[in-house]
Write a protein that holds these residues in place. Structure first.
Motif, mmCIF file in Angstrom:
data_model
loop_
_atom_site.group_PDB
_atom_site.id
_atom_site.type_symbol
_atom_site.label_atom_id
_atom_site.label_comp_id
_atom_site.label_asym_id
_atom_site.label_seq_id
_atom_site.Cartn_x
_atom_site.Cartn_y
_atom_site.Cartn_z
ATOM 1 N N PRO B 50 0.909 -1.324 0.080
ATOM 2 C CA PRO B 50 0.135 -0.007 0.003
ATOM 3 C C PRO B 50 0.644 1.262 0.016
ATOM 4 N N GLN B 51 2.183 1.211 0.304
ATOM 5 C CA GLN B 51 2.880 2.411 0.365
ATOM 6 C C GLN B 51 3.159 2.902 -0.918
ATOM 7 N N VAL B 52 3.092 2.203 -1.717
ATOM 8 C CA VAL B 52 3.209 2.642 -3.312
ATOM 9 C C VAL B 52 2.328 3.678 -3.677
ATOM 10 N N ALA B 53 1.160 3.634 -3.116
ATOM 11 C CA ALA B 53 0.108 4.481 -3.364
ATOM 12 C C ALA B 53 0.710 6.056 -2.972
ATOM 13 N N LEU B 54 1.438 6.278 -2.109
ATOM 14 C CA LEU B 54 2.119 7.526 -1.987
ATOM 15 C C LEU B 54 2.710 8.211 -2.987
ATOM 16 N N ALA B 55 3.218 7.266 -3.970
ATOM 17 C CA ALA B 55 3.960 7.874 -5.264
ATOM 18 C C ALA B 55 2.962 8.355 -6.147
ATOM 19 N N ILE B 56 1.627 8.262 -6.049
ATOM 20 C CA ILE B 56 0.716 8.684 -6.784
ATOM 21 C C ILE B 56 0.728 10.187 -6.742
ATOM 22 N N PRO B 57 0.211 10.644 -5.517
ATOM 23 C CA PRO B 57 0.138 12.168 -5.510
ATOM 24 C C PRO B 57 1.456 12.922 -5.918
ATOM 25 N N ILE B 60 1.540 12.955 -9.435
ATOM 26 C CA ILE B 60 0.767 13.977 -10.208
ATOM 27 C C ILE B 60 1.353 15.558 -9.887
ATOM 28 N N VAL B 61 1.842 15.603 -8.811
ATOM 29 C CA VAL B 61 2.587 16.976 -8.590
ATOM 30 C C VAL B 61 3.584 16.969 -9.408
#
Lengths: 207, 529
Positions: B50-57, B60-61
């Motif tokens: 689930p930590q991979v999800a942090l890469a999404i924002p 996007i930035v």
């Protein structure tokens, strides 16, 4: 004064029965050497593949390799012979003709084609020669019109290619700036531009 | 962004950031499939860690920042005769585009652009990459100003007489205009109604394919039926034999959804389609959300193609495409290898007489005896030997495709039997192949006058390609072994927009057409583009 004589169709220069220039005599040997290299490379890859299949742990694979070997050898033999002999058949059937207003190239053994590129449609020209070409003193001349219908005349002597390129470039420039003598006057009417009356179709059709 | 202030460096409006963000995303994902695959892979990764999800924002930035930076470094300067565009954050590019190199100028308005009154301008050039000649989110006044400047800088060749020629050509065009419906520049030639849009939707090729797929995969109906049955049964138990009814309903539902989709697609793309003539150019505009505008100069048009498929035939309508030069190698300099694909001017639906009017207006006084209408009696048939060639070609292709299947099917038998199987399959395929060949031969035809040639082809639908001889780039006469025996040949003409071929005509006719075409090209002093 604007003169626009009618052009009799029979007098149009025909692209049949031309005096075709042959390609450089070494071109056949150059193609054969290229083919020989290809044959050797493919043969080496095939040998390595056979040895790998034989040397593997799987017995079934070894049997399959033995079964495949005979077919592969026949196919390889036919392939090698044909690509080594092909240049002898194909090269004499190629040829080019440079006329005042266009350049023609004929090619093909089974499907024979004659292609003409008018100089006033040529965008640019290019000469290139690979390692093997240079070994035999050969060069390839490419002539590009807009779109994709250009020539690539392979197997010219280096001098011939350069002389042709210079000539083609001169012709392109001449065609772009100077109107030909019979076209000196502006052609405001597209119908009369060709000097052809409407009933003066180029072809009396049999089809 | 004052258009009347030439010479100053300017930025586009900040809304161009959206354009640059879109371009950044596009550069990562070349296609929708790639995008879907990327999201799929991400979903799997997130499920595992689930930590991979942090890469999404963070991603996007980064993309937004890239968009802002690209906007900040994008500057352009309009001069009297050229436009300079400087762009790039890391890899800087400086484009110096003389107006006389611009082939056409196209305008696109996204929904946001339309709300804000902005446009994205792209300049078709001979030689440089598309993305470089784009001005995102500029005012429409600036676009009009650019168009005016580009029109004022028609390519000027060294000889003055070329300019005379141009004027003569335009005069001829204007004389033509006087005859036609379009009396003043900017006059509307064609506008599509709601009914026309519906016809375009119905004639969508995908609809036919979808119907075929539906027929092939009837199982999906059963699948849907299983899902629907409980709902319908709970809704009304009065239906005792609901099974058949449900099946019918499901089929109708599928058809309605498919129809809805293609109709919506047509509406999205062609809503408010308008074609008008503006001076020497044709201009189309269409689109429900994103409005696209295509402008093509008449003299840039290399070929006209009129086609109709089975459905359009029922409606007695056609589709017209005017093809400009597609590939223009950059003359002289080899350092910019980019080739430009110019916009095709497309009229998605029109009637025969309208197509003929357009042809006359595009070709001017040349090619009077040509026609775009496939039913014209003027078309000559090609040699019936064409059927034989097609039969052989189609049946051999079928047999070749069948080899792997037959080898799999007869894997227990010896190689001899496999060869026999392939041979029998080939024999069996000859009759249907001959039938296809016969139909295609009936469609094939050609027609020419002193100025141009029209070639007809097709199988279920029909297509007519027409061009003027003086637009030819190269001419080839080809003979296959069969053609040599029968004294026939195929005439291939290469135009700047693509090839065109007249198969299986008399060798003499092909040679004379080639010689005449060369004569027309070589003696013509008119610009071909």
């Amino acid at each position: 004064m604007f003169i626009n004589p009618e052009v009799p169709l029979e007098s149009l220069p025909s692209a049949d029965n031309l005096d075709w220039h042959a390609l450089h005599p070494s071109f056949v040997r150059r193609l054969q050497l290229g083919a020989l290299i290809r044959v050797l490379v493919i043969g080496a890859i095939g040998t390595v593949a056979y040895l790998l299949m034989q040397g593997g742990d799987s017995e079934a694979m070894g049997r399959f390799a033995d079964w495949l070997l005979s077919y592969a050898l026949i196919a390889f033999g036919v392939f090698a012979a044909s690509i080594l002999i092909w240049p002898v058949i194909a090269v004499p059937r190629r040829g080019y003709v440079v006329r005042e207003k266009d350049i023609l190239y004929k090619t093909g053994v089974l499907w024979r084609s004659v292609k003409a590129v008018p100089f006033n449609r040529v965008q640019h020209t290019k000469i290139d020669s690979g390692l093997l070409d240079r070994r035999f003193g050969l060069a390839n001349l490419s002539v590009f019109p807009a779109g994709a219908g250009g020539h690539k005349i392979r197997g010219l002597g280096t001098d011939t290619a350069e002389r042709l390129r210079v000539y083609v470039s001169e012709r392109i420039e001449a065609e772009a700036i100077e109107p030909a003598d019979d076209e000196r006057s502006p052609p405001p009417d597209p119908r009369t531009e060709a000097g052809a009356a409407p009933d003066n179709g180029p072809v009396t059709d049999a089809g | 962004m004052n258009p009347s202030e030439p010479g100053a460096w300017q930025r586009t409006s900040p809304f161009a950031i959206l354009f640059f963000i879109g371009r950044t995303i596009k550069s990562f994902t070349r296609s929708l499939i790639q995008l879907v695959a990327t999201f799929g892979a991400l979903a799997v990764l997130i499920e595992r860690n689930p930590q991979v999800a942090l890469a999404i924002p963070a991603g996007i930035v980064a993309i937004i920042a890239a968009g802002v930076l690209q906007y900040w470094f994008f500057r352009f300067r309009i001069e009297e005769d050229r436009i300079h565009i400087h762009q790039g954050v890391v890899r800087k590019t400086a484009l110096d585009l003389p107006f006389d190199r611009v082939q056409g100028i196209n305008v696109e308005r996204s929904l946001i652009d339309r709300i804000l009154g902005l446009v994205t301008v792209s300049m078709d050039t001979a030689g440089s990459a598309t993305a470089e000649g784009q001005l995102p989110s500029v005012t429409s006044e600036l676009a009009d100003d650019l168009r005016g400047r580009i029109r004022a800088h028609r390519p000027v060749k060294t000889a003055d007489r070329i300019a005379d020629d141009e004027r003569a050509g335009e005069a001829a065009g204007e004389a033509e205009e006087g005859r036609g419906r379009e009396r003043s520049p900017g006059q509307v030639i064609l506008r599509l109604t709601g009914g026309d849009i519906a016809r375009i939707g119905f004639s969508n090729r995908n609809l036919v394919v979808a119907a075929a797929v539906l027929g092939l995969f009837g199982q999906s109906i059963d699948f849907a039926e299983e899902r629907l049955r409980p709902i319908l049964e709970s809704a009304g138990e009065a239906f005792a034999g609901a099974g058949a009814l449900i099946q019918v309903l499901v089929v109708i539902g599928f058809v309605l959804v498919g129809l809805g989709l293609v109709l919506f697609g047509a509406l999205l793309r062609y809503h408010g389609f308008t074609l008008w003539r503006e001076g020497t150019a044709y201009r189309t505009r269409a689109g429900l959300l994103t409005q696209r505008e295509v402008v093509v100069e008449t003299r840039k048009i290399q070929q006209l193609t009129l086609s109709h498929n089975l459905v359009l035939r029922l409606f007695r309508r056609h589709r017209l495409r005017a093809l400009p030069a597609a590939l223009l190698p950059n003359q002289g300099s080899a350092d910019t290898p980019g080739l430009q694909i110019a916009e095709v001017l497309e009229v998605p639906l029109l009637q025969g007489p309208e197509a003929e009017d357009l042809r006359k207006s595009v070709f001017g006084r040349e090619g009077d005896a040509l026609t775009l209408l496939p039913r014209s009696a003027g078309f000559k048939r090609v040699s019936p030997h064409y059927i034989r060639a097609l039969t052989l070609r189609i049946s051999f292709t079928l047999a070749l495709v069948a080899v792997p299947f037959l080898t799999g099917l007869l894997r227990d038998r010896g190689p001899g039997e496999v060869v026999l199987g392939v041979f029998i399959f080939w024999l069996a395929s000859i009759l249907p192949a001959a039938l296809v060949g016969w139909v295609r031969w009936r469609r094939q035809g050609y027609l020419h006058d002193g100025d141009g040639l029209a070639s007809r082809s097709g199988f279920l639908g029909r297509k007519v390609d027409a061009f003027l001889f003086r637009k030819a780039q190269s001419v080839t006469v080809v003979q296959s072994p069969l053609q040599r025996r029968k004294g026939l040949a195929t005439l291939n003409v290469q135009l700047a927009c693509g090839p065109l071929s007249v198969p299986y005509i008399d060798l003499g006719v092909a040679s004379r057409l080639r010689d005449y075409m060369l004569y027309r090209v070589e003696s013509s002093q008119r610009r071909w583009h």
